[in-house]
Design a protein around this motif. Structure first.
Motif, PDB file in Angstrom:
ATOM      1  N   SER A 170      -6.400   0.204   9.880  1.00  0.00           N
ATOM      2  CA  SER A 170      -5.135  -0.374   9.423  1.00  0.00           C
ATOM      3  C   SER A 170      -4.579   0.398   8.238  1.00  0.00           C
ATOM      4  O   SER A 170      -3.361   0.486   8.055  1.00  0.00           O
ATOM      5  N   VAL A 171      -5.451   0.952   7.403  1.00  0.00           N
ATOM      6  CA  VAL A 171      -5.007   1.771   6.278  1.00  0.00           C
ATOM      7  C   VAL A 171      -4.259   2.990   6.802  1.00  0.00           C
ATOM      8  O   VAL A 171      -3.158   3.331   6.330  1.00  0.00           O
ATOM      9  N   ILE A 172      -4.836   3.634   7.807  1.00  0.00           N
ATOM     10  CA  ILE A 172      -4.227   4.842   8.364  1.00  0.00           C
ATOM     11  C   ILE A 172      -2.917   4.518   9.075  1.00  0.00           C
ATOM     12  O   ILE A 172      -1.901   5.201   8.891  1.00  0.00           O
ATOM     13  N   GLY A 173      -2.934   3.463   9.883  1.00  0.00           N
ATOM     14  CA  GLY A 173      -1.711   3.081  10.579  1.00  0.00           C
ATOM     15  C   GLY A 173      -0.595   2.740   9.625  1.00  0.00           C
ATOM     16  O   GLY A 173       0.564   3.134   9.824  1.00  0.00           O
ATOM     17  N   CYS A 174      -0.921   2.016   8.569  1.00  0.00           N
ATOM     18  CA  CYS A 174       0.084   1.609   7.580  1.00  0.00           C
ATOM     19  C   CYS A 174       0.689   2.815   6.867  1.00  0.00           C
ATOM     20  O   CYS A 174       1.912   2.932   6.742  1.00  0.00           O
ATOM     21  N   GLY A 201       5.465   6.595   6.490  1.00  0.00           N
ATOM     22  CA  GLY A 201       5.956   7.957   6.370  1.00  0.00           C
ATOM     23  C   GLY A 201       5.274   8.790   5.302  1.00  0.00           C
ATOM     24  O   GLY A 201       5.843   9.775   4.820  1.00  0.00           O
ATOM     25  N   LEU A 202       4.037   8.446   4.957  1.00  0.00           N
ATOM     26  CA  LEU A 202       3.364   9.128   3.854  1.00  0.00           C
ATOM     27  C   LEU A 202       2.370  10.189   4.311  1.00  0.00           C
ATOM     28  O   LEU A 202       1.860  10.940   3.471  1.00  0.00           O
ATOM     29  N   ALA A 203       2.069  10.241   5.590  1.00  0.00           N
ATOM     30  CA  ALA A 203       1.144  11.253   6.106  1.00  0.00           C
ATOM     31  C   ALA A 203       1.176  11.216   7.617  1.00  0.00           C
ATOM     32  O   ALA A 203       1.629  10.247   8.228  1.00  0.00           O
ATOM     33  N   ASP A 204       0.689  12.288   8.234  1.00  0.00           N
ATOM     34  CA  ASP A 204       0.491  12.301   9.668  1.00  0.00           C
ATOM     35  C   ASP A 204      -0.797  11.559   9.986  1.00  0.00           C
ATOM     36  O   ASP A 204      -1.827  11.772   9.352  1.00  0.00           O
ATOM     37  N   LEU A 238       0.833  -1.204   0.000  1.00  0.00           N
ATOM     38  CA  LEU A 238       0.000   0.000   0.000  1.00  0.00           C
ATOM     39  C   LEU A 238       0.861   1.245   0.000  1.00  0.00           C
ATOM     40  O   LEU A 238       0.617   2.183  -0.789  1.00  0.00           O
ATOM     41  N   GLY A 239       1.869   1.288   0.859  1.00  0.00           N
ATOM     42  CA  GLY A 239       2.737   2.453   0.895  1.00  0.00           C
ATOM     43  C   GLY A 239       3.435   2.696  -0.425  1.00  0.00           C
ATOM     44  O   GLY A 239       3.590   3.843  -0.863  1.00  0.00           O
ATOM     45  N   THR A 240       3.831   1.622  -1.083  1.00  0.00           N
ATOM     46  CA  THR A 240       4.528   1.752  -2.366  1.00  0.00           C
ATOM     47  C   THR A 240       3.623   2.352  -3.425  1.00  0.00           C
ATOM     48  O   THR A 240       4.006   3.272  -4.158  1.00  0.00           O
ATOM     49  N   LEU A 241       2.390   1.864  -3.515  1.00  0.00           N
ATOM     50  CA  LEU A 241       1.509   2.368  -4.580  1.00  0.00           C
ATOM     51  C   LEU A 241       1.019   3.781  -4.275  1.00  0.00           C
ATOM     52  O   LEU A 241       0.873   4.611  -5.191  1.00  0.00           O
ATOM     53  N   VAL A 242       0.805   4.105  -2.989  1.00  0.00           N
ATOM     54  CA  VAL A 242       0.359   5.460  -2.644  1.00  0.00           C
ATOM     55  C   VAL A 242       1.488   6.460  -2.861  1.00  0.00           C
ATOM     56  O   VAL A 242       1.260   7.582  -3.347  1.00  0.00           O
ATOM     57  N   ALA A 243       2.731   6.072  -2.535  1.00  0.00           N
ATOM     58  CA  ALA A 243       3.860   6.963  -2.776  1.00  0.00           C
ATOM     59  C   ALA A 243       3.988   7.303  -4.253  1.00  0.00           C
ATOM     60  O   ALA A 243       4.335   8.440  -4.621  1.00  0.00           O
ATOM     61  N   ALA A 244       3.685   6.335  -5.116  1.00  0.00           N
ATOM     62  CA  ALA A 244       3.795   6.561  -6.562  1.00  0.00           C
ATOM     63  C   ALA A 244       2.713   7.495  -7.085  1.00  0.00           C
ATOM     64  O   ALA A 244       2.854   8.067  -8.171  1.00  0.00           O
ATOM     65  N   LEU A 245       1.625   7.675  -6.315  1.00  0.00           N
ATOM     66  CA  LEU A 245       0.526   8.535  -6.763  1.00  0.00           C
ATOM     67  C   LEU A 245       0.812  10.016  -6.549  1.00  0.00           C
ATOM     68  O   LEU A 245       0.112  10.863  -7.102  1.00  0.00           O
TER      69      LEU A 245
END
Length: 598
Positions: A509-513, A518-521, A399-406
């Motif tokens: 879990s989405v928010i915690g992940c 390191g993608l958001a507070d 999830l972090g990988t795909l959101v970072a790419a967005l």
């Protein structure tokens, strides 16, 4: 009162993440220490603040000292390596999780656990053994995945997500305990090792088989259950006998069970061995997938995975068909009209081996199968648990990988889309029909577009359907029957269960992940979730009487129910067989949405 306190001083810390810099064994041990600390802090009601942390263990005269390196409102805390400290100071190297679970579980037992009668004898020792086993398995999984980070040819995106859960439940002391699988069988039976295997089959006389199917179910393509299974075995049924599949581990174990031995001795049941092509285990271990098949198979598996042995009850087998027939009759149409991006994966058929002269057979047969449809557009579906699972030594989660790419703002948008297209439809279903979904991370499939944005979701699991008692008369009228196989419980209890499964275990879990990656507070993402829930309140209120009740509770309550996996495990509760009102140990824990609002 908890004896856990934030210490004034603590052990020296290393800035690098232990999950990524340690070797496979070290990373596995650290992951278990972190999971144990999360359990302990949550289940003792200990406030968590960044910085040094000391867990007092007065029974042993010791302390477990560490540092909170990432404090999470959603309880996705991260910790530095932990050490044991005695009256004379630190007792050497980093604490291992087996020692830590022995000390902490003993401390919990001395305090009396959470139920009358205290912790049953032998449960502390059993949990210590299961934790040691879990550590060994996770070390193997991490080592293998680091050596082979890319999936082999033939593994599609859906299956890759099913194989991503290397560490297991992040709030369980022994998340990868699989009591009974040998090291030899682990490679074939473990999704984490990308295992696959052929099914073992039995030939059964019709007199000892019961089965049912939804007439006209698209995934059956005009076949009844018996014909479908024979096709999957790639063998013609002989003399009118029925072909019954079993997981290889279960097939071997069944031969030692008196009921099955008697059926084999009488000739009513005959082991045939391996038949047909290979299947792949999904994240549940016992539900199997083949990329070229139009159905999946959910098999009974008498292994104790985390807290429970995973053998289906007859009620659960029938429950899948009841849900299918309710949906076909239009019972949830208002939800599907309001949320066309949401769906429920059907289980349209089942089959079980009974006993001569007993059509009903035992409630738990040990030899049965539920047939599950392959959802439309499965190439775009990912189980949530695979998306948010940490990837030790490989970088961010999927999830972090795909959101970072967005790009910029993607974490907030992904959270908003997730709330609108995954969480809110489940709340709408509950408001409109009284059906509460036990939609934890493993049972929630998120539909993604080619860029990784959320476009919809589907729920899967023939076990996980609650029905609020207030809706029972309407459901029975729809079914034209006098009973239901759904787990019918008081509305308040369903509210409590959904507060844990839908909100705390799943959506948070989405928010915690995303925050850990390191993608958001985290508070910013909690605010997004709260805003989207508030926006959904009018539609939920229209969906059914008091339909916005649960969402309003989530937004306003200071505490919400939470399952305590450490205490559940210490009390030896089998969550599959236990009564619903005593299925697990539940406790009240701070509501992260209130913290974000404050």
């Amino acid at each position: 009162m908890s004896t856990t306190t934030a210490a004034a001083s603590g052990p020296a810390l290393t800035p690098a993440d232990p999950l990524h810099v340690l070797d496979a064994r070290g990373a596995a041990e650290h992951a278990h220490i972190e999971a144990l600390l999360r359990c302990w802090l949550r289940e003792t009601g200990t406030p968590v603040v960044p910085g040094p942390l000391r867990v007092e263990l007065p029974t042993a005269g010791l302390s477990l000292v560490t540092e909170v390196t990432h404090r999470s409102p959603t309880d996705w805390h991260r910790f530095a390596p932990a050490r044991l400290e005695g009256p004379g100071g630190l007792l050497g190297a980093v604490a291992d999780p087996v020692t830590a679970i022995a000390l902490l579980s003993t401390e919990a037992a001395v305090r009396g656990g959470s139920r009358p009668g205290g912790v049953p004898a032998g449960e502390v020792a059993d949990l210590v053994e299961r934790t040691a086993e879990s550590v060994r398995r996770v070390a193997t999984f991490i080592s293998d995945r680091r050596a082979h980070p890319q999936p082999p040819a033939g593994v599609d995106g859906f299956l890759e997500a099913e194989q991503a859960l290397l560490l297991g439940h992040l709030h369980h002391p022994a998340p990868k305990s699989r009591d009974g699988i040998s090291d030899h069988d682990t490679a074939a039976f473990s999704p984490e090792l990308r295992g696959s295997f052929r099914l073992h089959w039995f030939s059964a006389d019709e007199s000892v088989v019961s089965h049912d199917a939804v007439e006209g179910a698209p995934s059956l393509a005009g076949r009844d259950t018996v014909a479908l299974l024979a096709e999957l075995a790639e063998r013609r049924s002989d003399d009118g006998r029925v072909l019954v599949p079993a997981h290889p581990w279960q097939a071997h174990d069944l031969l030692h069970r008196p009921r099955i031995k008697a059926l084999i001795a009488s000739g009513a049941l005959k082991p045939l061995g391996e038949l047909g092509p290979e299947w792949w285990p999904t994240s549940s271990v016992r539900t199997l997938y083949r990329p070229d098949a139009d159905v999946m198979l959910k098999l009974s598996l008498g292994l104790r995975l985390t807290n429970s042995r995973r053998e289906s009850t007859r009620t659960e087998l029938r429950r899948g068909l009841e849900i299918n027939r309710l949906l076909d009759a239009g019972y949830a149409d208002s939800t599907f009209r309001s949320h066309p991006e949401f769906d429920i994966t059907r289980d349209p058929a089942w089959l079980a081996v009974d006993e001569p002269g007993r059509p009903e057979g035992p409630d738990v047969t040990g030899l049965d199968v539920a047939v599950r449809e392959v959802p439309d557009g499965i190439a775009g579906l990912r189980c949530l648990v695979g998306l948010v699972a940490p990837r030790p030594g490989l970088g961010r989660s999927a999830l972090g990988t795909l959101v970072a790419a967005l790009g910029s703002g993607a974490a907030e948008q992904w959270t908003a889309d997730y709330t609108d297209k995954v969480l809110v439809p489940m709340l709408h279903l509950y408001a409109a029909t009284g059906i509460g979904l036990e939609a934890h991370q493993q049972n929630t499939l998120v539909r993604l577009d080619a860029q990784g944005r959320v476009t919809g979701s589907t729920f899967r699991d023939n076990q996980g359907y609650y029905l609020a008692t207030s809706h029972l008369p309407g459901l029975l009228k729809q079914l034209r029957t006098d009973s239901s196989t759904l787990a019918v419980v008081d509305d308040a209890l369903v509210d409590d269960r959904l507060s844990y499964y839908l909100l705390r275990n799943q959506a948070l879990s989405v928010i915690g992940c995303l925050a850990v990656d390191g993608l958001a507070d985290e508070r910013d993402l909690l605010a997004v979730l709260a805003d989207r829930l508030r926006a959904a309140l009018p539609a939920l209120a229209e969906a059914g009487p008091d339909g916005d009740r649960l969402a309003r509770r989530w937004l306003r309550a200071d505490t919400l129910p939470c399952k305590g996996n450490l205490l559940t495990r210490l009390h030896g509760i089998d969550e599959v067989l236990a009564p619903l009102d005593a299925q697990s140990v539940y406790l009240d824990a701070p509501n992260p949405l209130r913290e974000a609002a404050a």
